[in-house]
Design a protein around this motif. Structure first.
Motif, PDB file in Angstrom:
ATOM      1  N   GLU A 204       0.737  -1.274   0.051  1.00 12.96           N
ATOM      2  CA  GLU A 204       0.058   0.064  -0.125  1.00 12.96           C
ATOM      3  C   GLU A 204       0.947   1.079   0.112  1.00 12.96           C
ATOM      4  O   GLU A 204       2.112   1.148   0.166  1.00 12.96           O
ATOM      5  CB  GLU A 204      -0.856  -0.046   1.225  1.00 12.96           C
ATOM      6  CG  GLU A 204      -2.134  -0.935   1.085  1.00 12.96           C
ATOM      7  CD  GLU A 204      -3.051  -0.904   2.529  1.00 12.96           C
ATOM      8  OE1 GLU A 204      -4.152  -0.243   2.355  1.00 12.96           O
ATOM      9  OE2 GLU A 204      -2.469  -1.324   3.307  1.00 12.96           O
ATOM     10  N   LYS A 205       0.331   2.424  -0.297  1.00  7.56           N
ATOM     11  CA  LYS A 205       1.046   3.548  -0.177  1.00  7.56           C
ATOM     12  C   LYS A 205       1.218   3.981   1.277  1.00  7.56           C
ATOM     13  O   LYS A 205       0.784   3.544   1.916  1.00  7.56           O
ATOM     14  CB  LYS A 205       0.063   4.757  -0.976  1.00  7.56           C
ATOM     15  CG  LYS A 205      -0.022   4.592  -2.376  1.00  7.56           C
ATOM     16  CD  LYS A 205      -0.519   5.983  -3.029  1.00  7.56           C
ATOM     17  CE  LYS A 205      -0.646   5.497  -4.531  1.00  7.56           C
ATOM     18  NZ  LYS A 205      -2.000   6.350  -5.192  1.00  7.56           N
ATOM     19  N   GLY A 206       2.460   4.748   1.443  1.00  6.33           N
ATOM     20  CA  GLY A 206       3.136   5.025   2.428  1.00  6.33           C
ATOM     21  C   GLY A 206       1.900   5.671   3.511  1.00  6.33           C
ATOM     22  O   GLY A 206       2.039   4.575   4.624  1.00  6.33           O
ATOM     23  N   ALA A 207       1.104   6.322   3.527  1.00  7.72           N
ATOM     24  CA  ALA A 207       0.141   6.706   4.388  1.00  7.72           C
ATOM     25  C   ALA A 207      -0.767   5.534   5.034  1.00  7.72           C
ATOM     26  O   ALA A 207      -0.818   5.278   6.009  1.00  7.72           O
ATOM     27  CB  ALA A 207      -0.782   7.879   3.981  1.00  7.72           C
ATOM     28  N   ALA A 208      -1.230   4.805   3.868  1.00  6.22           N
ATOM     29  CA  ALA A 208      -2.210   3.507   4.311  1.00  6.22           C
ATOM     30  C   ALA A 208      -1.474   2.532   4.894  1.00  6.22           C
ATOM     31  O   ALA A 208      -2.001   2.000   5.847  1.00  6.22           O
ATOM     32  CB  ALA A 208      -2.592   3.085   2.875  1.00  6.22           C
ATOM     33  N   ALA A 209      -0.182   2.252   4.341  1.00 12.07           N
ATOM     34  CA  ALA A 209       0.517   1.352   5.105  1.00 12.07           C
ATOM     35  C   ALA A 209       0.875   1.576   6.429  1.00 12.07           C
ATOM     36  O   ALA A 209       0.576   0.807   7.459  1.00 12.07           O
ATOM     37  CB  ALA A 209       1.932   0.963   4.234  1.00 12.07           C
ATOM     38  N   ARG A 210       1.280   2.889   6.695  1.00 12.88           N
ATOM     39  CA  ARG A 210       1.474   3.409   8.229  1.00 12.88           C
ATOM     40  C   ARG A 210       0.277   3.192   9.198  1.00 12.88           C
ATOM     41  O   ARG A 210       0.402   2.856  10.354  1.00 12.88           O
ATOM     42  CB  ARG A 210       2.072   4.644   7.906  1.00 12.88           C
ATOM     43  CG  ARG A 210       2.857   5.296   9.179  1.00 12.88           C
ATOM     44  CD  ARG A 210       3.915   4.652   9.634  1.00 12.88           C
ATOM     45  NE  ARG A 210       4.438   4.997  10.934  1.00 12.88           N
ATOM     46  CZ  ARG A 210       5.332   5.858  11.374  1.00 12.88           C
ATOM     47  NH1 ARG A 210       5.975   6.281  10.251  1.00 12.88           N
ATOM     48  NH2 ARG A 210       5.750   5.953  12.506  1.00 12.88           N
ATOM     49  N   LYS A 211      -0.616   3.520   8.581  1.00 11.97           N
ATOM     50  CA  LYS A 211      -2.006   3.559   9.280  1.00 11.97           C
ATOM     51  C   LYS A 211      -2.291   1.933   9.635  1.00 11.97           C
ATOM     52  O   LYS A 211      -2.687   1.856  10.904  1.00 11.97           O
ATOM     53  CB  LYS A 211      -3.261   4.124   8.288  1.00 11.97           C
ATOM     54  CG  LYS A 211      -4.383   4.480   9.274  1.00 11.97           C
ATOM     55  CD  LYS A 211      -5.661   4.881   8.210  1.00 11.97           C
ATOM     56  CE  LYS A 211      -6.975   4.710   8.972  1.00 11.97           C
ATOM     57  NZ  LYS A 211      -8.050   4.780   7.895  1.00 11.97           N
ATOM     58  N   ALA A 212      -2.058   1.262   8.813  1.00 11.21           N
ATOM     59  CA  ALA A 212      -2.503  -0.235   9.212  1.00 11.21           C
ATOM     60  C   ALA A 212      -1.211  -0.739  10.190  1.00 11.21           C
ATOM     61  O   ALA A 212      -1.842  -1.459  10.961  1.00 11.21           O
ATOM     62  CB  ALA A 212      -2.340  -0.892   7.899  1.00 11.21           C
ATOM     63  N   CYS A 213      -0.043  -0.265  10.296  1.00  8.12           N
ATOM     64  CA  CYS A 213       1.123  -0.849  11.061  1.00  8.12           C
ATOM     65  C   CYS A 213       2.030   0.161  11.214  1.00  8.12           C
ATOM     66  O   CYS A 213       2.523   0.729  10.131  1.00  8.12           O
ATOM     67  CB  CYS A 213       1.355  -2.231  10.220  1.00  8.12           C
ATOM     68  SG  CYS A 213       2.874  -2.792  11.249  1.00  8.12           S
ATOM     69  N   SER A 214       2.481   0.434  12.292  1.00  2.00           N
ATOM     70  CA  SER A 214       3.140   1.590  12.573  1.00  2.00           C
ATOM     71  C   SER A 214       4.573   1.123  12.240  1.00  2.00           C
ATOM     72  O   SER A 214       5.644   2.051  11.932  1.00  2.00           O
ATOM     73  CB  SER A 214       3.268   1.669  14.240  1.00  2.00           C
ATOM     74  OG  SER A 214       3.522   0.346  15.057  1.00  2.00           O
ATOM     75  N   SER A 215       5.147  -0.071  11.990  1.00  2.00           N
ATOM     76  CA  SER A 215       6.364  -0.403  11.492  1.00  2.00           C
ATOM     77  C   SER A 215       6.394  -1.007   9.942  1.00  2.00           C
ATOM     78  O   SER A 215       7.169  -1.626   9.786  1.00  2.00           O
ATOM     79  CB  SER A 215       7.182  -1.381  12.549  1.00  2.00           C
ATOM     80  OG  SER A 215       6.665  -2.516  12.569  1.00  2.00           O
ATOM     81  N   ALA A 216       5.198  -0.523   9.398  1.00  2.00           N
ATOM     82  CA  ALA A 216       5.344  -1.135   7.906  1.00  2.00           C
ATOM     83  C   ALA A 216       6.455  -0.113   7.058  1.00  2.00           C
ATOM     84  O   ALA A 216       6.891   0.870   7.378  1.00  2.00           O
ATOM     85  CB  ALA A 216       3.860  -0.629   7.197  1.00  2.00           C
ATOM     86  N   CYS A 217       6.775  -0.969   6.141  1.00  2.00           N
ATOM     87  CA  CYS A 217       7.548  -0.103   4.967  1.00  2.00           C
ATOM     88  C   CYS A 217       6.653   0.567   4.342  1.00  2.00           C
ATOM     89  O   CYS A 217       5.722   0.299   3.578  1.00  2.00           O
ATOM     90  CB  CYS A 217       8.255  -1.251   4.098  1.00  2.00           C
ATOM     91  SG  CYS A 217       9.037  -0.436   2.674  1.00  2.00           S
ATOM     92  N   ILE A 218       7.009   1.997   4.275  1.00  2.00           N
ATOM     93  CA  ILE A 218       6.374   3.093   3.572  1.00  2.00           C
ATOM     94  C   ILE A 218       6.717   3.198   2.200  1.00  2.00           C
ATOM     95  O   ILE A 218       5.964   4.229   1.466  1.00  2.00           O
ATOM     96  CB  ILE A 218       5.870   4.088   4.511  1.00  2.00           C
ATOM     97  CG1 ILE A 218       7.460   4.726   4.717  1.00  2.00           C
ATOM     98  CG2 ILE A 218       5.228   3.980   5.473  1.00  2.00           C
ATOM     99  CD1 ILE A 218       7.337   6.209   5.402  1.00  2.00           C
TER     100      ILE A 218
END
Lengths: 328, 331, 453
Positions: free
Chosen positions: B209-223
């Protein structure tokens, strides 16, 4: 609510559970239990109580401490086994006989295979057969129990089948035997014959059968095919020689044919799944029972017949499958 | 009496001799001609029959080795180079050494990092869950936590960490057979080079997912910010579909990317000290259960490199110390 | 003798508690999110971009491939974005986000309520309109209707079956449209009859909906009196049994023909369409109105405001729920569709699709699965399976990954109706594992047969 529950469909379940099915069987067994208690009195109560307690206790101990799982006594299957085992024992049997029966039924026949649903043979019958072979004297003595109703003569020393077998072996004809012992079909229907606790009243068993059918716990095919086979088989022999072979009605009402056909042959785990398979299974039981009764050394053969047919169930299941949709 | 005994002995002896002859003839008649080397090769195999090599079992692999002209296409991931050397010795062939591999779980969606929004109530299987919906959290790509990889592993090398809800690979037990890779419906588990002294650097996220969406789903996602790719001096990192990937053949374990990553999605394991921080305080992932749970967290004394190569005990890295930094950053 | 299918089936409690609620039109929300994957087959390709102004009924997505469908804007407004958004299962799908303005229909559409009963002569004209207006099957599978109405030339249909069984508990949207829009449905049936060139149309309705049966019969007889185009349409009362509305089961119930394993209804000369599809066909052909709204049942024992609402495609589920009083406190699960085959909603922000038929709320007690216990070999799953399979066996094989045996035992025939799991006294999640195995086996069968073609 904060978290939505997610699961694959279907999202609802019929109210039927293993427990509710087993409870229905217990209810269906009640008439027979009541009759046996009425006719055999306290001794029947002792046999029932010890059989049920040992069966349930054993299952609890084995699941909790041997298999280290959650106990499965909540599904009531051990209770059913306990009651059926008790109904298969003579009311005069001591408590330790019931205990040994419970060990064989629950411990050996059921739990060693992995518990409910995994066993090949019907636990209660295996227990009974084990006792029959190990303690033939105890298992074939019926006299001595004092019932709550009925006189002392209500309980004779041997089962009608045993008496007949004995008599025929001594060279008597059936008419002579009947004349000596005064059996009537009325007595057999209403619990006035000697026999194990569950065998004595055909009416009580039929009430249970009707209840099971009405609650759709079992399908009638297995029971009916057993009964029809017994009737037809004995009918043929009886017509050939009525002096040496007992008549169909006599055979149906004695020796646990009804109890076996209604409660033991229909055990889900050890009977075929399909109706067609059930009919084959029932016919097999009927034929084997009658072969043992007429030609074997035991006076009655229902338990052996069910055990033998239990072993054929996987084979029957394999060959009697339901017709699939859209496949000619 | 004596005659009876003698006759009995004689009869049984004759019967035995006759049957032995029959057996001999039958065995000869139905003898299957097989290359004896297959048995020899099979003897040196690990015998796990895991199928990690791509054959039905160890015997099938042995047969293939015997039939093959060289061993370039046959490799037993369980036995590794040692077994392959033995196989080569039996067959008189040469074998090229392959770097040992290990299964790596590329998801850092711990219970703490990924808020749970749904509650699953079906058969406990990742396959079933994956076919049904995105999983209990907002991340469609992450670990589903039902443990299909655990049941796929024949070597008991994977277990679920109850605290993080993520699978943990026991590096010692892992044979890189690849069963877990196949079992994971989300394609999270990857076989990577075990690395010198078991040291590895990898991106612990596959969220596209795009950065913001990825970050929203998981705080340590690759954005997918690409900072790591810029920082990498060896061109080992590519960012595609909003997620970075480190090519382990190019990676030289310099760990510049680790400090650069703003979400702590890049993990370094089995390094004795925390990654050097060039100028600013870089956050580190909050939880990284990469080493077996048996490794004492209190093993505070720094392991010598020799011992950590043999037994990858969780080194006394600065992870616990880095924890508050992450929290500070997130606030 | 009322008709029903020949094998298996279960009788879940009816629970049609929203049956008495007339269809209400829900006000359009401020923003709609129109998914490009609203049908079986290839998702549509968005042909609008952020900033575009669209009218109600304008094409915003074009089909990709043979099995695909047009997607239209359900509102008038400005496209805000085109991008990934999560559907009700939380899976990212391309959606077109539109800021809603007052309705302004595309000029070609007839927005009046006049009933047009005259059937166009040219079947191609009808099919083209059905295709251009994005009609898909609304019985659950959302298969593009135009494709289904054009069977391959070597196969010929001789009967059209209209599915009004609505055998799932709780659902009443089909029931309401059969009562409120019976004539339109019959006209739709006559249109499809013309396309297929069949002489017989059977509308099958289960016996628990006497009012719908009466209304539909009345509509059929009054229309048949007016024109010969309506000859051969009849309404049949079916016994109440789940899954009567399954395509293969319905054909079996009405014609006594059984579709072969891996076959299609057309192989036995039948085409099945849902009554809601028939209504959409009417709108598409007679009114040239694209499929942009549908009737949704919002119900549940714990949901106080039972409703059947007409909503635009792309309305967020949470908007519908909030306008009807919000999620009940004790609801544990929200389901899109019926309780037997519906999908559990993981994401209430998802928007409705063409095929959305209901939002159903179940309480923890109603829906939470009980712990699994040992199979007691009672055979209830075998008895219940409408395809004559042995779910207990398939489950065992599936858990051990025995694909050859699974295929021999017909796992590919499973219709995922849920009867096995519903009736299992040991609460074994039979269908969960069978569904996965079925997918794998079908993939294997396809890959085996593919090179031969």
């Amino acid at each position: 609510m904060n978290k939505l529950l997610v699961s694959p469909s279907p999202h609802i379940h019929s109210k039927t559970s293993t427990r509710s099915l087993m409870l229905d069987v217990v209810i269906a067994l009640l008439p027979s239990v009541i009759v046996s208690v009425l006719f055999y009195g306290w001794s029947a109560v002792v046999v029932l109580a010890s059989s049920v307690v040992f069966c349930v206790l054993l299952e609890y101990l084995i699941t909790r401490y041997l298999m280290k799982q959650a106990s499965t006594i909540g599904d009531l299957s051990a209770l059913v086994t306990g009651i059926i085992l008790a109904l298969n024992l003579p009311p005069t049997a001591p408590w330790w006989v019931a205990m040994i029966g419970a060990v064989v039924a629950i411990g050996v026949t059921k739990m060693t295979f992995g518990g409910l649903g995994q066993n090949v043979f019907n636990p209660a019958i295996t227990g009974r057969v084990f006792l029959l072979i190990s303690f033939p004297a105890i298992m074939t003595t019926w006299g001595g129990a004092k019932g709550f109703i009925g006189g002392a003569d209500a309980v004779s020393g041997a089962t009608p089948l045993g008496i007949v077998k004995e008599g025929l072996a001594q060279g008597m004809t059936l008419d002579q035997i009947y004349a000596m012992h005064d059996f009537s079909y009325g007595q057999m229907l209403f619990a006035n014959i000697g026999g194990s606790a569950g065998e004595i009243s055909a009416i009580a068993i039929i009430i249970g059968f009707i209840y099971l059918l009405a609650r759709k716990v079992i399908r009638p095919y297995i029971t009916l095919s057993v009964l029809v086979t017994v009737a037809v088989f004995s009918g043929i022999f009886w017509l050939i020689d009525p002096t040496q072979y007992t008549d169909p009605l006599f055979n149906l009402l004695t020796g646990g044919v009804l109890l076996g056909a209604v409660f033991m042959a229909t055990d889900y785990v050890t009977s075929p799944m399909s109706d067609k398979g059930g009919i084959i299974f029932g016919v097999g039981i009927g034929i084997i029972t009658m072969l043992i009764r007429y030609f074997g050394s035991y006076p009655e053969g229902m338990s052996f017949a069910i055990l033998i047919m239990n072993s054929t169930v996987p084979l029957i299941n394999k060959f009697c499958k339901q017709k699939k949709f859209g496949r000619a | 009496m004596t005659a009876t005994i003698i006759w009995t002995i004689a009869a049984i002896t004759i019967l035995g001799i006759v049957l032995a002859v029959v057996l001999y003839l039958v065995a000869n008649k139905f003898k299957v001609e097989e290359d004896p080397r297959i048995d020899e090769v099979e003897k040196v195999m690990p015998g796990a029959n895991c199928g990690g090599c791509g054959f039905a079992g160890c015997r099938a692999f042995a047969q293939s080795c015997v039939e093959a002209a060289n061993l370039d296409n046959n490799y037993c991931p369980v036995g590794g180079n040692e077994v392959m050397k033995k196989v080569a010795a039996v067959l008189g062939l040469e074998v090229h050494e392959k770097a040992p591999m290990v299964a790596v779980v590329r998801c850092n969606g711990t219970c703490a990092n990924r808020p749970v929004v749904n509650d699953y109530d079906g058969l406990k299987s990742c396959k079933v869950k994956a076919a049904l919906y995105s999983g209990d959290t907002g991340c469609f790509y992450g670990c589903l936590g039902c443990g299909d990889c655990v049941s796929a592993c024949q070597f008991g090398a994977i277990s679920m960490d109850p605290e993080t809800g993520l699978p943990v690979v026991d590096e010692e037990k892992c044979t890189a057979c690849g069963a877990c890779v196949k079992a994971c419906p989300k394609k999270i588990i990857e076989l990577r080079n075990k690395g010198p002294k078991n040291r590895r650097v990898f991106v612990s996220c596959v969220n596209m997912e795009k950065g913001a969406a990825a970050r929203k789903a998981c705080s340590s996602a690759c954005i997918g910010c690409g900072k790591c790719a810029k920082a990498c001096p060896f061109d080992a990192i590519t960012v595609e579909h909003n997620v970075a990937y480190i090519d382990f053949n190019k990676c030289r374990l310099c760990r510049k990317c680790v400090v650069e990553c703003p979400t702590g999605a890049i993990h370094d394991v089995n390094f004795p000290a925390p990654a050097p921080k060039p100028d600013k305080q870089a956050p580190k992932p909050a939880a990284k259960p990469v080493t077996p749970a048996s490794a004492p967290a209190a093993a505070a004394s720094p392991q010598t490199e020799a011992s950590s190569a043999v037994k990858p005990v969780k080194p006394a890295d600065a992870r616990p110390a880095a924890k508050p930094e992450v929290e500070k950053k997130e606030e | 003798m009322k008709k029903t299918f020949s094998i298996g089936g279960v009788h879940p409690d009816d629970k049609k508690i929203s049956a008495g609620c007339a269809i209400e039109v829900l006000p359009t929300p401020k923003t709609v999110y129109i998914s490009m994957a609203q049908h079986l087959g290839g998702p549509a390709k968005a042909v609008v971009a952020a900033g575009d102004r669209v009218k109600t009924g304008q094409v915003i997505g074009e089909p990709t491939g043979f099995i695909s469908a047009y997607v239209h804007s359900s509102v008038t407004g400005t496209v805000k974005s085109v991008g990934l958004r999560k559907d009700l299962a939380g899976i990212p799908v391309v959606h077109v986000e539109i800021d809603v303005e007052p309705d302004e229909w595309v000029e070609t559409a007839d927005t009046t309520d006049t009933l047009v009963t005259e059937i166009p002569q040219d079947p191609k004209f009808i099919v083209d309109r059905i295709k251009a207006n994005g009609v898909v099957g609304l019985g659950g599978a959302t298969f593009p209707t135009s494709v289904k109405l054009c069977p391959p030339p070597d196969k010929k249909a001789d009967i059209l079956i209209l599915n009004g069984a609505e055998c799932e508990p709780y659902l009443t949207s089909d029931y309401r449209i059969m009562i409120e829009k019976s004539r339109q449905i019959v006209v739709g049936a006559a249109l499809m009859k013309r396309v297929l060139g069949v002489h017989k149309v059977v509308i099958g309705i289960e016996e628990n909906k006497p009012e719908a049966i009466a209304k539909m019969s009345e509509a059929v007889s009054s229309l048949a009196a007016g024109s010969g185009d309506y000859a051969g349409i009849e309404v049949i009362t079916l016994k109440k049994k789940y899954p009567q509305g399954g395509e293969k089961q319905l054909i079996d119930a009405i014609t006594r023909r059984q579709v072969k394993s891996m076959g299609l209804p057309i192989d036995v000369g039948a085409v099945v369409q849902n009554v809601a599809t028939s209504l959409a066909v009417y709108d598409a052909v007679q009114k040239n109105r694209p499929l942009i709204d549908n009737t949704i049942t919002v119900t549940g024992d714990c949901f106080p405001r039972q409703s059947n609402v007409l909503v635009r495609v792309g309305t967020p589920l949470s908007y519908i729920i909030d306008s009807l009083g919000g999620i009940p406190e004790n609801a544990a699960k929200a389901i899109s569709g019926g309780p037997m085959m519906g999908k559990a909603i993981a994401n209430l922000d998802a928007a409705t699709l063409k095929g959305t038929s209901s939002i159903l709320f179940l309480t923890e007690e109603q829906t939470r699965r009980k712990p699994e216990s040992n199979c007691i070999r009672c055979g209830r799953c075998v008895e219940a399976c409408p395809m004559g399979l042995e779910p207990f066996l398939l489950n065992k094989l599936a858990r051990n990954g025995m694909t050859d045996e699974l295929e021999q035992n017909g796992v590919q025939d499973c219709i995922e109706c849920g009867c096995c799991l519903y009736s299992c006294p040991a609460n074994i999640p039979l269908l969960d594992s069978i569904r996965i195995a079925k997918g794998e086996v079908i993939r294997i069968i396809r890959s085996r047969t593919a090179p031969k073609k």
